[in-house]
Design a protein around this motif. Structure first.
Motif, PDB file in Angstrom:
ATOM      1  N   ALA A  73       1.011  -1.301   0.184  1.00 11.89           N
ATOM      2  CA  ALA A  73      -0.011   0.013  -0.011  1.00 11.89           C
ATOM      3  C   ALA A  73       0.981   1.340  -0.009  1.00 11.89           C
ATOM      4  CB  ALA A  73      -0.952  -0.030   1.085  1.00 11.89           C
ATOM      5  N   MET A  74       2.053   1.169   0.305  1.00 10.68           N
ATOM      6  CA  MET A  74       2.892   2.282   0.220  1.00 10.68           C
ATOM      7  C   MET A  74       3.924   2.551  -0.752  1.00 10.68           C
ATOM      8  SD  MET A  74       5.029   1.276   4.015  1.00 10.68           S
ATOM      9  CE  MET A  74       3.983   0.882   5.309  1.00 10.68           C
ATOM     10  N   ASP A  75       3.982   3.816  -1.157  1.00 11.13           N
ATOM     11  CA  ASP A  75       4.806   4.330  -2.312  1.00 11.13           C
ATOM     12  C   ASP A  75       6.353   4.084  -1.938  1.00 11.13           C
ATOM     13  OD1 ASP A  75       2.636   5.236  -4.565  1.00 11.13           O
ATOM     14  OD2 ASP A  75       2.247   6.365  -2.801  1.00 11.13           O
ATOM     15  N   VAL A  76       6.614   4.458  -0.786  1.00 12.49           N
ATOM     16  CA  VAL A  76       7.943   4.207  -0.306  1.00 12.49           C
ATOM     17  C   VAL A  76       7.917   3.990   1.139  1.00 12.49           C
ATOM     18  CG1 VAL A  76       8.350   6.851   0.295  1.00 12.49           C
ATOM     19  CG2 VAL A  76      10.224   5.519  -0.377  1.00 12.49           C
ATOM     20  N   LEU A  77       8.802   3.178   1.539  1.00 12.77           N
ATOM     21  CA  LEU A  77       9.205   2.785   2.970  1.00 12.77           C
ATOM     22  C   LEU A  77      10.158   3.448   3.513  1.00 12.77           C
ATOM     23  CD1 LEU A  77       8.502   0.629   5.467  1.00 12.77           C
ATOM     24  CD2 LEU A  77      10.615  -0.296   4.751  1.00 12.77           C
ATOM     25  N   ILE A  78      10.117   4.078   4.783  1.00 15.22           N
ATOM     26  CA  ILE A  78      11.063   4.991   5.487  1.00 15.22           C
ATOM     27  C   ILE A  78      11.502   4.184   6.520  1.00 15.22           C
ATOM     28  CG2 ILE A  78      11.693   7.265   6.257  1.00 15.22           C
ATOM     29  CD1 ILE A  78       9.430   8.504   4.627  1.00 15.22           C
ATOM     30  N   LEU A  79      12.835   4.210   6.641  1.00 14.19           N
ATOM     31  CA  LEU A  79      13.732   3.498   7.760  1.00 14.19           C
ATOM     32  C   LEU A  79      14.757   4.457   8.387  1.00 14.19           C
ATOM     33  CD1 LEU A  79      13.620   1.222  10.143  1.00 14.19           C
ATOM     34  CD2 LEU A  79      15.524   0.250   8.566  1.00 14.19           C
ATOM     35  N   PRO A  80      14.573   5.564   9.001  1.00 15.74           N
ATOM     36  CA  PRO A  80      15.640   6.575   9.495  1.00 15.74           C
ATOM     37  C   PRO A  80      16.368   6.057  10.609  1.00 15.74           C
ATOM     38  CG  PRO A  80      13.435   7.515   9.975  1.00 15.74           C
ATOM     39  CD  PRO A  80      13.249   6.142   9.544  1.00 15.74           C
ATOM     40  N   SER A  81      16.720   4.713  11.048  1.00 13.12           N
ATOM     41  CA  SER A  81      17.166   4.373  12.397  1.00 13.12           C
ATOM     42  C   SER A  81      18.487   4.931  12.662  1.00 13.12           C
ATOM     43  CB  SER A  81      17.462   2.920  12.182  1.00 13.12           C
ATOM     44  OG  SER A  81      16.203   2.327  12.220  1.00 13.12           O
ATOM     45  N   TYR A  82      18.743   4.954  13.919  1.00  9.49           N
ATOM     46  CA  TYR A  82      20.182   5.438  14.333  1.00  9.49           C
ATOM     47  C   TYR A  82      21.062   4.373  14.163  1.00  9.49           C
ATOM     48  CZ  TYR A  82      17.644   9.523  16.653  1.00  9.49           C
ATOM     49  OH  TYR A  82      16.816  10.464  16.794  1.00  9.49           O
ATOM     50  N   ASN A 131      15.592  -6.010   8.414  1.00 13.09           N
ATOM     51  CA  ASN A 131      14.757  -6.833   7.626  1.00 13.09           C
ATOM     52  C   ASN A 131      13.507  -6.372   6.729  1.00 13.09           C
ATOM     53  OD1 ASN A 131      15.986  -9.634   7.974  1.00 13.09           O
ATOM     54  ND2 ASN A 131      15.675  -8.987  10.065  1.00 13.09           N
ATOM     55  N   VAL A 132      13.009  -5.194   7.662  1.00 12.54           N
ATOM     56  CA  VAL A 132      11.826  -4.446   6.915  1.00 12.54           C
ATOM     57  C   VAL A 132      12.293  -3.958   5.518  1.00 12.54           C
ATOM     58  CG1 VAL A 132      10.896  -3.844   8.899  1.00 12.54           C
ATOM     59  CG2 VAL A 132      12.429  -2.269   8.133  1.00 12.54           C
ATOM     60  N   VAL A 133      13.620  -3.548   5.303  1.00 12.12           N
ATOM     61  CA  VAL A 133      14.142  -3.181   3.995  1.00 12.12           C
ATOM     62  C   VAL A 133      13.973  -4.195   3.105  1.00 12.12           C
ATOM     63  CG1 VAL A 133      16.271  -2.106   2.770  1.00 12.12           C
ATOM     64  CG2 VAL A 133      15.678  -1.605   5.216  1.00 12.12           C
ATOM     65  N   ILE A 134      14.518  -5.190   3.225  1.00 11.90           N
ATOM     66  CA  ILE A 134      14.322  -6.204   2.381  1.00 11.90           C
ATOM     67  C   ILE A 134      13.065  -6.687   1.835  1.00 11.90           C
ATOM     68  CG2 ILE A 134      16.908  -6.910   2.106  1.00 11.90           C
ATOM     69  CD1 ILE A 134      16.093  -9.183   3.764  1.00 11.90           C
ATOM     70  N   THR A 168       8.421  -2.240  -3.252  1.00 10.88           N
ATOM     71  CA  THR A 168       8.425  -0.844  -2.756  1.00 10.88           C
ATOM     72  C   THR A 168       9.874  -0.144  -2.470  1.00 10.88           C
ATOM     73  OG1 THR A 168       5.887  -1.192  -1.768  1.00 10.88           O
ATOM     74  CG2 THR A 168       7.176   0.464  -0.889  1.00 10.88           C
ATOM     75  N   PRO A 169      10.158   0.814  -3.080  1.00 16.27           N
ATOM     76  CA  PRO A 169      11.575   1.390  -3.002  1.00 16.27           C
ATOM     77  C   PRO A 169      11.463   1.997  -1.460  1.00 16.27           C
ATOM     78  CG  PRO A 169      10.319   2.538  -4.318  1.00 16.27           C
ATOM     79  CD  PRO A 169       9.596   1.677  -4.156  1.00 16.27           C
ATOM     80  N   VAL A 170      12.799   2.278  -1.157  1.00 18.28           N
ATOM     81  CA  VAL A 170      13.070   2.654   0.400  1.00 18.28           C
ATOM     82  C   VAL A 170      13.754   4.086   0.619  1.00 18.28           C
ATOM     83  CG1 VAL A 170      12.665   0.202   1.163  1.00 18.28           C
ATOM     84  CG2 VAL A 170      15.024   0.941   0.701  1.00 18.28           C
ATOM     85  N   ILE A 171      13.734   4.602   1.638  1.00 19.45           N
ATOM     86  CA  ILE A 171      14.685   5.634   2.244  1.00 19.45           C
ATOM     87  C   ILE A 171      15.021   5.084   3.522  1.00 19.45           C
ATOM     88  CG2 ILE A 171      14.893   8.071   2.808  1.00 19.45           C
ATOM     89  CD1 ILE A 171      12.216   8.732   1.323  1.00 19.45           C
ATOM     90  N   VAL A 172      16.346   5.088   3.550  1.00 15.77           N
ATOM     91  CA  VAL A 172      17.183   4.476   4.816  1.00 15.77           C
ATOM     92  C   VAL A 172      18.152   5.362   5.170  1.00 15.77           C
ATOM     93  CG1 VAL A 172      16.398   2.093   4.370  1.00 15.77           C
ATOM     94  CG2 VAL A 172      18.682   3.106   3.610  1.00 15.77           C
TER      95      VAL A 172
END
Length: 378
Positions: free
Chosen positions: A274-283, A289-292, A299-303
Motif C-alpha cells: 500500500a506504500m509508495d515508499v518505506l522509510i527507515l531512518p534508524s540510528y 529486515n523491513v528493508v528487504i 516498494t523502494p525505500v529511504i534509509v
C-alpha cells in the motif's frame, strides 16, 4: 545424528526470524532444539521435528535472573550434550556464551544481530561494550547478519577477522518470497488503502517497526510535518515503552489527519504493498529486515546511511540513503521520491530482482545448512 540448539531471549524472536530455517535444518538430518523463555504456542509454530526447552531468560538488567539463567542453561547443555550451540539477541547470547563455555561445549556460535552498546553513551556504552566483547571472546565462531557489522566488529576490536563471517549476503533469515509476493501487490494495495480510507492517487509514505526514538521517528515526523502537501504517512507498529519521542512532535502528529496510526500487524506484506515508499531512518540496525521485505514487494525505500540498511539496499537503485539523525536530509529525499514517479517505478522493479537474487530465504537456508555442516565436520 548431530544435535544443534538455537537460544534467544523471547519466543517472538524465533517467530520473527528463525522458524523457516529451523524447520529446514530439522528436515536435513540434524536434531534441532530451541531454548527461550516460556510460550505455550511456540511448539506449534516450530513444528514437531524441532524440540523446545523453556528457560526463563530475563530481559533488561537482573543480576539474580542472569545467574539463574546461566546456571539453568549450563545444566541443559550438560544434559543434552549438543554438538553445536547458536545464540542470538544480547541477553541470551551473553548467558549462553558463559554457560556453554562452563559446560565445555565445543562449538559456540554467536549469531550477531547488531551491537547493543551503540545505542548508549558514556558509562553505559562502556559497560555494554565490555559485555559484547565478553560474548565474542567466549564464542568459538561469530556470524554477523551484515557485512557492515562484520567490518564494524573488526574495526572496534570486538573480534578478529579470522573468527567471524557473514553467510550468503547477510540478513537474519532472508525473505519468504511466497509471503512477500509482488504478484499480489495491486490487490493488497487496494485492500489496505480501502481499510484506511486512502485514495488510489494518494501518495503514501510508510514506516514499519517499533515506534521509538532510535528508529528515527522524531526525524520522520519532523520531516513529514514540514512537507507542505497532502501526502499521507502510514505508521505500522506499536509504541515502545520509554520511547523517548519528542512530546510536541508527537502531539502534532496525533492530530494530523494525514498521519495514519495502523498499530501492529501480522500482514505487513500488505502494508508494504500500500506504500509508495518505506522509510527507515534508524540510528542503528543489525540489518533491517523491513528493508528487504519492502523491496520484495517492489516498494523502494529511504534509509539511514548506517550499517545494516546499506547492506540491505543499493543506493539510487532500490533506496535513497540519507544522513542519520538529520530531518532535513530525510525531507529532501522524501520530496525527491514523491515528485519523480518514473524513478520510483524504475526502483520498484529493480527492488524485486535485487531481493530475489540476494535475499531469497530458500537460498539463505541452503547456505546456513552448509555452514552448520562445515562447523560440525571441523
Amino acid at each position: 545424528m548431530k544435535k544443534i540448539c538455537y537460544i534467544v531471549t523471547i519466543p517472538g524472536t524465533i517467530e520473527s526470524f528463525f522458524v523457516p530455517q529451523l524447520k529446514y535444518l530439522s528436515e536435513n538430518n540434524l536434531e534441532v532444539y530451541v531454548i527461550c523463555s516460556y510460550d505455550k504456542t511456540i511448539q506449534s509454530m516450530i513444528g514437531d521435528k524441532v524440540k523446545y526447552i523453556p528457560v526463563d531468560i530475563p530481559r533488561g538488567i537482573s543480576f539474580l535472573g542472569s545467574v539463574r539463567a546461566i546456571l539453568e542453561l549450563k545444566k541443559v547443555f550438560k544434559n543434552e550434550k549438543f554438538d553445536l550451540i547458536q545464540y542470538s539477541t544480547p541477553n541470551a547470547s551473553l548467558y549462553a556464551a558463559i554457560a556453554s563455555k562452563l559446560a565445555k561445549c565445543k562449538i559456540r556460535n554467536y549469531h550477531c544481530m547488531g551491537f547493543r552498546y551503540l545505542g548508549f553513551h558514556g558509562l553505559s556504552r562502556f559497560i555494554f561494550k565490555v559485555l559484547e566483547k565478553l560474548t565474542c571472546y567466549l564464542s568459538t565462531n561469530i556470524e554477523c547478519v551484515s557485512k557492515s557489522n562484520l567490518e564494524w566488529g573488526i574495526r572496534d576490536k570486538l573480534f578478529s577477522k579470522q573468527k567471524a563471517t557473514v553467510i550468503f549476503n547477510g540478513s537474519t533469515g532472508g525473505v519468504d518470497l511466497n509471503k512477500f509476493n509482488n504478484a499480489y501487490k495491486e490487490n493488497w494495495k487496494k485492500e489496505i488503502r480501502c481499510k484506511h480510507h486512502l485514495n488510489d492517487n494518494d501518495f503514501v509514505y510508510g514506516f514499519v517497526g517499533r515506534i521509538t526514538r532510535d528508529k528515527g521517528i522524531n526525524e520522520l515526523l519532523e520531516a513529514f510535518l514540514s512537507i507542505e502537501n497532502e501526502a499521507k504517512l502510514l505508521m505500522v507498529g506499536e509504541f515502545e515503552d520509554n520511547n523517548n519521542l519528542d512530546c510536541k512532535l508527537l502531539e502534532q502528529a496525533e492530530i494530523n489527519k494525514n498521519i495514519i496510526w495502523a498499530g501492529k500487524s501480522n500482514l505487513v506484506e500488505k502494508y508494504y504493498a500500500a506504500m509508495d515508499v518505506l522509510i527507515l531512518p534508524s540510528y542503528r540496525e543489525g540489518f533491517g529486515n523491513v528493508v528487504i521485505e519492502s523491496e520484495a514487494m517492489g516498494t523502494p525505500v529511504i534509509v539511514s546511511e548506517i550499517p545494516g540498511p546499506t547492506d540491505a539496499s543499493e543506493q539510487n537503485k532500490t533506496a535513497l540513503w540519507v544522513k542519520p539523525k538529520n530531518s532535513e536530509s530525510l525531507k529532501q529525499a522524501m520530496k525527491y521520491i514523491m515528485i519523480n514517479p518514473e524513478k520510483r517505478k524504475e526502483m520498484g522493479n529493480y527492488c524485486v530482482k535485487f531481493v530475489r537474487n540476494n535475499f531469497d530465504e530458500k537460498l539463505l537456508n541452503e547456505e546456513i545448512l552448509k555452514r552448520k555442516r562445515k562447523l560440525l565436520d571441523e
